[in-house]
Motif scaffolding. Structure first.
Motif, PDB file in Angstrom:
ATOM      1  N   VAL A  86       0.813  -1.231   0.038  1.00 55.93           N
ATOM      2  CA  VAL A  86       0.163  -0.048   0.107  1.00 55.93           C
ATOM      3  C   VAL A  86       1.003   1.123  -0.021  1.00 55.93           C
ATOM      4  O   VAL A  86       1.852   1.322   0.841  1.00 55.93           O
ATOM      5  N   ALA A  87       0.479   2.188  -0.954  1.00 54.97           N
ATOM      6  CA  ALA A  87       1.213   3.440  -0.769  1.00 54.97           C
ATOM      7  C   ALA A  87       0.232   4.677  -0.182  1.00 54.97           C
ATOM      8  O   ALA A  87      -0.597   4.417  -0.654  1.00 54.97           O
ATOM      9  N   LEU A  88       1.024   5.254   0.745  1.00 56.34           N
ATOM     10  CA  LEU A  88       0.112   6.356   1.276  1.00 56.34           C
ATOM     11  C   LEU A  88       0.838   7.771   0.617  1.00 56.34           C
ATOM     12  O   LEU A  88       1.796   7.961   0.864  1.00 56.34           O
ATOM     13  N   ILE A  89      -0.009   8.472  -0.082  1.00 52.11           N
ATOM     14  CA  ILE A  89       0.404   9.681  -0.535  1.00 52.11           C
ATOM     15  C   ILE A  89      -0.414  10.775  -0.234  1.00 52.11           C
ATOM     16  O   ILE A  89      -1.545  10.716   0.340  1.00 52.11           O
ATOM     17  N   GLY A  90       0.175  12.009  -0.698  1.00 52.39           N
ATOM     18  CA  GLY A  90      -0.539  13.264  -0.245  1.00 52.39           C
ATOM     19  C   GLY A  90       0.406  14.380  -0.207  1.00 52.39           C
ATOM     20  O   GLY A  90       1.599  14.249  -0.191  1.00 52.39           O
ATOM     21  N   PRO A  91      -0.252  15.735  -0.428  1.00 54.92           N
ATOM     22  CA  PRO A  91       0.755  16.983  -0.134  1.00 54.92           C
ATOM     23  C   PRO A  91       1.554  17.095   1.355  1.00 54.92           C
ATOM     24  O   PRO A  91       0.918  16.551   2.142  1.00 54.92           O
ATOM     25  N   ASN A  92       2.581  17.628   0.981  1.00 46.38           N
ATOM     26  CA  ASN A  92       3.119  18.091   2.281  1.00 46.38           C
ATOM     27  C   ASN A  92       2.115  18.591   3.441  1.00 46.38           C
ATOM     28  O   ASN A  92       1.419  19.757   3.127  1.00 46.38           O
ATOM     29  N   GLY A  93       2.119  18.242   4.613  1.00 50.89           N
ATOM     30  CA  GLY A  93       1.238  18.863   5.814  1.00 50.89           C
ATOM     31  C   GLY A  93      -0.227  18.188   5.533  1.00 50.89           C
ATOM     32  O   GLY A  93      -1.080  18.476   6.239  1.00 50.89           O
ATOM     33  N   SER A  94      -0.365  17.220   4.706  1.00 50.46           N
ATOM     34  CA  SER A  94      -1.789  16.581   4.504  1.00 50.46           C
ATOM     35  C   SER A  94      -1.945  15.620   5.788  1.00 50.46           C
ATOM     36  O   SER A  94      -3.157  15.185   5.945  1.00 50.46           O
ATOM     37  N   GLY A  95      -0.732  15.266   6.523  1.00 54.14           N
ATOM     38  CA  GLY A  95      -1.045  14.453   7.686  1.00 54.14           C
ATOM     39  C   GLY A  95      -0.514  12.971   7.444  1.00 54.14           C
ATOM     40  O   GLY A  95      -1.046  11.940   8.317  1.00 54.14           O
ATOM     41  N   LYS A  96       0.292  12.728   6.346  1.00 51.34           N
ATOM     42  CA  LYS A  96       0.608  11.267   6.245  1.00 51.34           C
ATOM     43  C   LYS A  96       1.411  10.806   7.426  1.00 51.34           C
ATOM     44  O   LYS A  96       1.137   9.707   7.794  1.00 51.34           O
ATOM     45  N   THR A  97       2.517  11.550   8.046  1.00 48.61           N
ATOM     46  CA  THR A  97       3.442  11.112   8.990  1.00 48.61           C
ATOM     47  C   THR A  97       2.281  10.941  10.143  1.00 48.61           C
ATOM     48  O   THR A  97       2.609   9.797  11.231  1.00 48.61           O
ATOM     49  N   THR A  98       1.454  11.850  10.509  1.00 43.99           N
ATOM     50  CA  THR A  98       0.664  12.098  11.624  1.00 43.99           C
ATOM     51  C   THR A  98      -0.132  10.696  11.673  1.00 43.99           C
ATOM     52  O   THR A  98      -0.484  10.213  12.592  1.00 43.99           O
ATOM     53  N   LEU A  99      -0.835  10.394  10.587  1.00 41.76           N
ATOM     54  CA  LEU A  99      -1.496   9.043  10.148  1.00 41.76           C
ATOM     55  C   LEU A  99      -0.765   7.790  10.787  1.00 41.76           C
ATOM     56  O   LEU A  99      -1.173   7.019  11.407  1.00 41.76           O
ATOM     57  N   LEU A 100       0.490   7.990  10.416  1.00 40.60           N
ATOM     58  CA  LEU A 100       1.444   6.845  10.528  1.00 40.60           C
ATOM     59  C   LEU A 100       1.750   6.715  12.229  1.00 40.60           C
ATOM     60  O   LEU A 100       1.434   5.590  12.756  1.00 40.60           O
ATOM     61  N   THR A 101       1.966   7.919  12.490  1.00 39.48           N
ATOM     62  CA  THR A 101       2.024   7.803  14.081  1.00 39.48           C
ATOM     63  C   THR A 101       0.897   7.505  15.035  1.00 39.48           C
ATOM     64  O   THR A 101       1.094   6.594  15.712  1.00 39.48           O
ATOM     65  N   GLN A 102      -0.290   7.742  14.482  1.00 32.14           N
ATOM     66  CA  GLN A 102      -1.689   7.427  15.331  1.00 32.14           C
ATOM     67  C   GLN A 102      -1.654   5.821  14.979  1.00 32.14           C
ATOM     68  O   GLN A 102      -2.291   5.098  16.017  1.00 32.14           O
ATOM     69  N   LEU A 103      -1.238   5.422  13.878  1.00 30.63           N
ATOM     70  CA  LEU A 103      -1.634   3.930  13.651  1.00 30.63           C
ATOM     71  C   LEU A 103      -0.838   3.376  14.347  1.00 30.63           C
ATOM     72  O   LEU A 103      -1.118   2.191  14.947  1.00 30.63           O
ATOM     73  N   LEU A 104       0.590   3.517  14.248  1.00 27.30           N
ATOM     74  CA  LEU A 104       1.544   2.567  14.964  1.00 27.30           C
ATOM     75  C   LEU A 104       1.340   2.843  16.859  1.00 27.30           C
ATOM     76  O   LEU A 104       1.617   2.027  17.277  1.00 27.30           O
ATOM     77  N   ALA A 105       0.985   3.934  17.032  1.00 28.49           N
ATOM     78  CA  ALA A 105       0.705   4.185  18.673  1.00 28.49           C
ATOM     79  C   ALA A 105      -0.452   3.699  19.167  1.00 28.49           C
ATOM     80  O   ALA A 105      -0.729   3.561  20.273  1.00 28.49           O
ATOM     81  N   GLY A 106      -1.567   3.513  18.108  1.00 29.81           N
ATOM     82  CA  GLY A 106      -2.919   3.161  18.607  1.00 29.81           C
ATOM     83  C   GLY A 106      -3.647   4.356  19.112  1.00 29.81           C
ATOM     84  O   GLY A 106      -4.517   4.000  20.280  1.00 29.81           O
ATOM     85  N   ALA A 107      -3.137   5.464  19.029  1.00 31.17           N
ATOM     86  CA  ALA A 107      -3.717   6.701  19.713  1.00 31.17           C
ATOM     87  C   ALA A 107      -5.179   6.903  19.202  1.00 31.17           C
ATOM     88  O   ALA A 107      -5.616   6.480  18.110  1.00 31.17           O
ATOM     89  N   THR A 108      -5.803   7.613  19.984  1.00 30.76           N
ATOM     90  CA  THR A 108      -7.142   8.077  19.584  1.00 30.76           C
ATOM     91  C   THR A 108      -7.283   9.068  18.436  1.00 30.76           C
ATOM     92  O   THR A 108      -6.204   9.940  18.708  1.00 30.76           O
ATOM     93  N   PRO A 109      -7.926   8.907  17.567  1.00 25.72           N
ATOM     94  CA  PRO A 109      -7.801   9.796  16.419  1.00 25.72           C
ATOM     95  C   PRO A 109      -8.478  11.098  16.497  1.00 25.72           C
ATOM     96  O   PRO A 109      -9.348  11.156  17.288  1.00 25.72           O
ATOM     97  N   GLU A 110      -7.864  12.234  15.914  1.00 20.85           N
ATOM     98  CA  GLU A 110      -8.539  13.304  15.647  1.00 20.85           C
ATOM     99  C   GLU A 110     -10.093  13.218  14.975  1.00 20.85           C
ATOM    100  O   GLU A 110     -10.110  12.389  14.393  1.00 20.85           O
ATOM    101  N   PRO A 111     -11.119  13.897  15.812  1.00 18.93           N
ATOM    102  CA  PRO A 111     -12.435  13.903  15.244  1.00 18.93           C
ATOM    103  C   PRO A 111     -12.427  14.174  13.568  1.00 18.93           C
ATOM    104  O   PRO A 111     -11.847  15.472  13.391  1.00 18.93           O
ATOM    105  N   GLY A 112     -12.987  13.476  12.902  1.00 19.27           N
ATOM    106  CA  GLY A 112     -13.122  13.980  11.524  1.00 19.27           C
ATOM    107  C   GLY A 112     -11.909  13.725  10.578  1.00 19.27           C
ATOM    108  O   GLY A 112     -12.164  14.198   9.386  1.00 19.27           O
ATOM    109  N   ARG A 113     -10.987  13.063  11.079  1.00 22.21           N
ATOM    110  CA  ARG A 113      -9.757  12.652  10.367  1.00 22.21           C
ATOM    111  C   ARG A 113      -9.540  11.344  10.178  1.00 22.21           C
ATOM    112  O   ARG A 113     -10.053  10.325  10.971  1.00 22.21           O
ATOM    113  N   PRO A 114      -8.835  11.001   8.937  1.00 23.47           N
ATOM    114  CA  PRO A 114      -8.704   9.760   8.730  1.00 23.47           C
ATOM    115  C   PRO A 114      -7.824   9.106   9.664  1.00 23.47           C
ATOM    116  O   PRO A 114      -7.043   9.655  10.131  1.00 23.47           O
ATOM    117  N   HIS A 115      -8.031   7.723  10.129  1.00 23.11           N
ATOM    118  CA  HIS A 115      -7.212   7.213  11.008  1.00 23.11           C
ATOM    119  C   HIS A 115      -7.122   5.681  10.701  1.00 23.11           C
ATOM    120  O   HIS A 115      -7.804   5.239   9.886  1.00 23.11           O
TER     121      HIS A 115
END
Length: 538
Positions: A359-388
Motif C-alpha cells: 500500500v502507498a500512502l500519498i498526499g501533499p506536504n502537511g496533509s497528515g501522512k506522518t501524523t496518520l502513521l504515528t496514530q496508527l503505530l501508537a494506537g492513539a485516539t484519532p482526531e475527530p473527522g480525520r482519517p485514522h
C-alpha cells in the motif's frame, strides 16, 4: 571561451578521527552555474560539500572558492529544535535586531545586522510566497513536516543569495507541488549552485554533472540524462576494450606456451645430437651456449608481452562499471492472503490491508501522512473527522522519516544485533554485505557513516529483525539514496513476503515495488483509494 571555475580542489584529502579515509587526493573544478553532483552512497559527496562549506577541515590539500558559501546540510530534518529563523539562516541577525530594540547598543549587534535591517520583513515576504504567510519566525522545526522544513531552509538560502550555494538532497520529503516551487527557484538561482540529489527531474535542470567515482572527480557539460548516455557509451567502450584486452592476453599466453614447447624440443634434439657424437664437444658447447642465450632472450621478450597484455587487461577492467545488486534471502513472516493486517477508516468507509498487500500512502506536504502513521503505530485516539488507522497485527517494523533511532556510537553490526540477538556477528556481517554495506563500514560507529549508509543500517534492522515483522511501514524510504541505491532498495523489498505500507513522493519507486493499493490524503480530512497513478494528485 573557458568556463569560470567557482571552486577548485587541489589534491584534497580528508580522514575521519578513527582513521577512515573519506577522500584521497581529490582534484577537480566546479564551474559557475548549476552542477549536479552524483556518485554512489559513501563516495564522499556530502563530505565534500561539508569541506567546501568549511564545516570540515581537509586533512591535506586545499580548496579555492570564489566567494561566500551557503549550504543546506543533509541532516536538516534531524535538527528538530531549530527555529524557522535559524532554518532561514537569519537567527543571528534577528537576535541582534531584537537586542537593539531592547536597548542593547553593543557594536557586535550592528556588525551582525550589516545592511539587513529589513531582514524580518523580507523573510516574512519570502515565507508568504511559499505558503507560510503569518508564520512566526520563532516556530520550531519539530512543528513542521520534513518537506516544509526543507522548503523553508532552501528559501532562506535563496533569500541570502550567497555567491556559492550547496544543496544536499533538497527534494527529500517534498511533494510534487513543492518540488515544482523548488524547480522554479533552481531555474533562476543566483550565482553558483551545487546539488547532491537522487531526483532525476532536478538533475535535468543542471548545466553540468559531476561525479565522484573510484576516488576521482570528473565533470561533464550537460544535465544528468546527457551524462548518463555519455557514461553508458564509455562503459560499453570499456567493456569492449576489456574483452579485446582479455583476448590479446590469451594470444600472448598461448604464444608463450607454444614458444616454450619449441624451445624444449630444440634443447632435446641438441642434447641427443651431442650424446650421439654427431658434432665435436667444443662446437656443441658453443652451440648450446648460443641456444641458451637465444632462448633466454626469447623467453624474456615473450614474458614482457604477457606482462604488458596483463597490464592492459587490468587497466581496461578498471574502466568497466560493475552494477551492484542486492540479493537477500529473508525468512517468511507467515502472512496468509486472508490475514487482516491493518484498517484505515475515513468517514463511514473502512479500507482493509490484507495479506502481503503493498500500500502507498500519498498526499501533499502537511496533509497528515506522518501524523496518520504515528496514530496508527501508537494506537492513539484519532482526531475527530480525520482519517485514522488501526493495526490488526502486533508484528510491525517501522522505518521513520528521521533516522534518529540508531545508536550513534555503536557499529552497524551492533545496531542490527540489538534487534536480532540470536544472530552471530558473522551472519549479520554477511547480510550487511548483501545490503552493500561492506568492509570497515560495518564496524565503524554509525555517526561516521553517510546518509545512505545510515539508511542501510536502519533497513537492515527492519529486514533482519528476529522474529520478522508481518507489516513493514516505511516513511519516505528513498531519501538520501542515490539512484542506484533506490533500485537496490526495491531489490531488497522484493525479498520481503509480508505487507508493506509506504509513504513516498517518489512515484517511480512506488511503481517499481509493485504497489497494489494507493491511499491519498487531500489535507482537508479526506482520504480516497485509487488504483491508477494518473489519478494521483499528490
Amino acid at each position: 571561451m573557458p568556463l569560470h571555475s567557482a571552486i577548485t580542489l587541489h589534491e584534497l584529502s580528508f580522514e575521519w578521527p578513527d582513521g577512515t579515509l573519506a577522500l584521497d587526493s581529490l582534484s577537480g573544478t566546479f564551474s559557475a552555474g548549476r552542477t549536479g553532483l552524483v556518485g554512489e552512497n559513501g563516495a564522499g559527496k556530502s563530505t565534500l560539500l561539508r569541506l567546501i562549506s568549511g564545516e570540515l577541515t581537509p586533512s591535506s590539500g586545499r580548496i579555492d572558492v570564489s566567494g561566500e558559501v551557503g549550504t543546506l546540510p543533509q541532516n536538516l530534518t534531524l535538527r528538530a529544535e531549530a527555529t524557522i529563523a535559524e532554518l532561514l539562516g537569519i537567527g543571528g541577525t534577528l537576535a541582534a535586531l531584537r537586542a537593539i530594540e531592547a536597548g542593547d547598543v553593543a557594536q557586535h549587534n550592528f556588525d551582525t545586522i550589516g545592511d539587513d535591517w529589513d531582514i524580518e520583513s523580507r523573510a516574512a515576504e519570502a515565507l508568504a510566497q511559499i505558503g507560510f504567510a503569518g508564520t512566526s519566525l520563532d516556530r520550531r522545526v519539530a512543528e513542521l513536516s520534513g518537506g516544509e522544513a526543507m522548503l523553508v531552509a532552501i528559501t532562506g538560502l535563496h533569500l541570502r543569495r550567497t555567491p556559492i550555494t550547496l544543496l544536499d538532497e533538497p527534494t527529500n520529503n517534498l511533494d510534487r507541488q513543492t518540488r515544482a516551487r523548488l524547480a522554479g527557484l533552481v531555474d533562476e538561482w543566483p550565482g553558483t549552485l551545487i546539488v547532491v540529489s537522487h531526483d532525476r527531474e532536478l538533475l535535468e535542470r543542471m548545466d553540468h554533472t559531476a561525479e565522484i567515482s573510484a576516488g576521482s572527480l570528473t565533470s561533464f557539460g550537460g544535465p544528468y540524462s546527457a551524462w548518463e548516455a555519455h557514461r553508458e557509451q564509455e562503459s560499453a567502450a570499456a567493456t569492449q576494450a576489456a574483452r579485446a584486452a582479455q583476448q590479446a592476453l590469451k594470444v600472448e599466453k598461448r604464444q608463450r606456451v607454444e614458444a616454450e614447447t619449441k624451445l624444449a624440443r630444440r634443447e632435446r634434439n641438441a642434447a641427443k645430437t651431442q650424446r650421439d657424437g654427431g658434432i665435436p664437444k667444443i662446437l656443441a658447447g658453443n652451440r648450446a651456449s648460443k641456444a641458451q642465450a637465444s632462448a633466454g632472450s626469447l623467453r624474456g621478450t615473450l614474458d614482457d608481452k604477457v606482462e604488458a597484455a596483463q597490464a592492459a587487461v587490468d587497466a581496461a577492467d578498471a574502466r568497466v562499471r560493475i552494477a551492484k545488486h542486492i540479493n537477500l534471502v529473508l525468512p517468511d513472516p507467515g502472512v496468509a492472503r486472508g490475514r487482516r493486517i491493518a484498517e484505515f477508516i475515513t468517514g463511514d468507509r473502512t479500507i482493509v490491508v490484507q495479506g502481503p498487500e503493498r500500500v502507498a500512502l500519498i498526499g501533499p506536504n502537511g496533509s497528515g501522512k506522518t501524523t496518520l502513521l504515528t496514530q496508527l503505530l501508537a494506537g492513539a485516539t484519532p482526531e475527530p473527522g480525520r482519517p485514522h488507522g488501526r493495526l490488526v497485527t502486533d508484528s510491525v517494523g517501522f522505518l521513520p522519516q528521521r533516522l534518529d533511532g540508531l545508536d550513534e556510537t555503536a557499529s552497524a553490526i551492533a545496531n542490527v544485533r540489538a534487534v536480532a540477538p540470536g544472530s552471530t556477528d558473522g551472519t549479520i556481517r554477511n547480510q550487511l554485505a548483501r545490503l552493500l554495506l561492506r568492509g570497515d563500514a560495518a564496524d565503524r560507529p554509525v555517526r561516521t557513516l553517510s546518509g545512505g549508509e545510515r539508511f542501510r543500517v536502519s533497513l537492515a534492522r527492519l529486514l533482519l529483525a528476529d522474529p520478522p515483522a508481518q507489516l513493514l511501514v516505511l516513511d519516505e524510504p528513498t531519501n538520501n539514496l542515490d539512484l542506484a541505491s533506490v533500485e537496490q532498495l526495491a531489490e531488497a523489498l522484493d525479498a520481503y513476503r509480508g505487507a508493506l505500507l509506504v509513504v513516498s513522493h517518489d512515484f517511480p519507486f512506488l511503481q517499481r515495488i509493485a504497489v497494489d493499493t494507493i491511499l491519498e490524503l487531500d489535507g482537508h480530512g479526506g482520504m480516497r483509494q485509487i488504483r491508477d497513478w494518473e489519478d494521483a494528485g499528490a
